[in-house]
Design a protein around this motif. Structure first.
Motif: not given
Length: 290
Positions: A116-118, A174-175, A184-185, A203-205
């Motif tokens: 949920p956060l990273i 998280a994104l 970096v992002m 990978v699912q958002v």
């Protein structure tokens, strides 16, 4: 005697590694291919002419399907070598939970994760990982670099021949959390786009609009061929490994609900690309000037 020179304990460990490799029916080239090493590196480790990190030793032993008691004995032997007079004293040993996680990851046939956060560790770029450890404020610079290298080594399992199936559910928040700055992002989001193009990755958002259905702590579920699944939950000071059927069932249900709330592969790839473009602009200084 220098740090890379042979020692009696290193030769003893190397001999044990070779014995277990042969017992598992592997040739040196098989282990080299599975671990992404040069064959000469396998030979030098097994003859004691080259050192290995504890993480490398753990992955080597897990690849050979070593029993838990034997694994602990050999990693303890490795730690004795690390504590010897010819090895840098500041190298920290792997925490027990990381030892266990490396073994579980290396032997898994499928890994499902929710964060949920990273961004999950197995999908992080090196710079993102470094920023996470720096932001924690708990590690010295040398310790940070050791932890970054360890995480990058763990990621090889996703690139080896016959990798596990990987399904990562990542919350939109998280994104949007700016870890390490704009560049970096941007690079991290593009990395996720690339991973989603690989057949063994998904990978699912989970969009913010999904609301309360996403109220769960981050967790891994690891599945195996011929063995029961394991759930790993990472806490601030420890890691929990859950194997009871009721715990597995509960986390399967959590993952099912999260998957229902998530975008599909194509939608997620598009969302990741859009977010990457949002980060594709110059850094701002604290006063808001570029």
């Amino acid at each position: 005697m220098g740090i890379d020179e042979s020692s009696a304990r290193r030769r003893e460990l190397g001999s044990e590694l070779r014995r277990l490799r042969e017992k598992a029916g592997f040739q040196g080239r098989d282990i080299a291919k599975a671990l992404g090493w040069a064959q000469s590196k396998v030979s030098r480790v097994e003859t004691g002419m080259r050192g290995s990190s504890e993480l490398e030793a753990a992955i080597y032993l897990a690849t050979c399907r070593v029993a838990p008691d034997e694994l602990k004995r050999l990693l303890d032997l490795h730690a004795e070598i690390e504590d010897g007079v010819w090895v840098r004293r500041h190298n920290p040993r792997l925490p027990d939970e990381l030892r266990s996680l490396v073994v579980q990851e290396t032997t898994a046939t499928a890994i499902s994760s929710y964060e949920p956060l990273i961004v999950p560790g197995l999908a992080q770029t090196e710079d993102y990982t470094r920023a996470i450890f720096r932001g924690a404020g708990r590690f010295a610079n040398d310790d940070i670099e050791l932890r970054v290298r360890a995480r990058m080594q763990r990621q090889y399992l996703t690139r080896r021949p016959h990798p596990p199936r990987l399904r990562f559910l990542i919350h939109e928040q998280a994104l949007r959390l700016p870890v390490g700055g704009m560049r970096v992002m941007h690079d991290q989001l593009l990395h996720l786009v690339l991973l989603n193009s690989l057949p063994h990755w998904l990978v699912q958002v989970i969009p913010t609009r999904a609301g309360a259905r996403t109220g769960a702590e981050g967790a891994f579920m690891l599945e195996y061929s011929g063995a029961k699944p394991t759930v790993y939950v990472e806490l601030h000071t420890a890691g929990l490994f859950l194997e009871q059927p009721k715990d597995i069932a509960a986390y399967r249900e959590i993952l099912r609900r999260l998957a229902e709330a998530a975008l599909n592969r194509e939608q997620s790839t598009a969302a990741l690309a859009r977010l990457a473009s949002e980060y594709d602009r110059p850094e701002e200084d604290p006063d808001g000037r570029t």
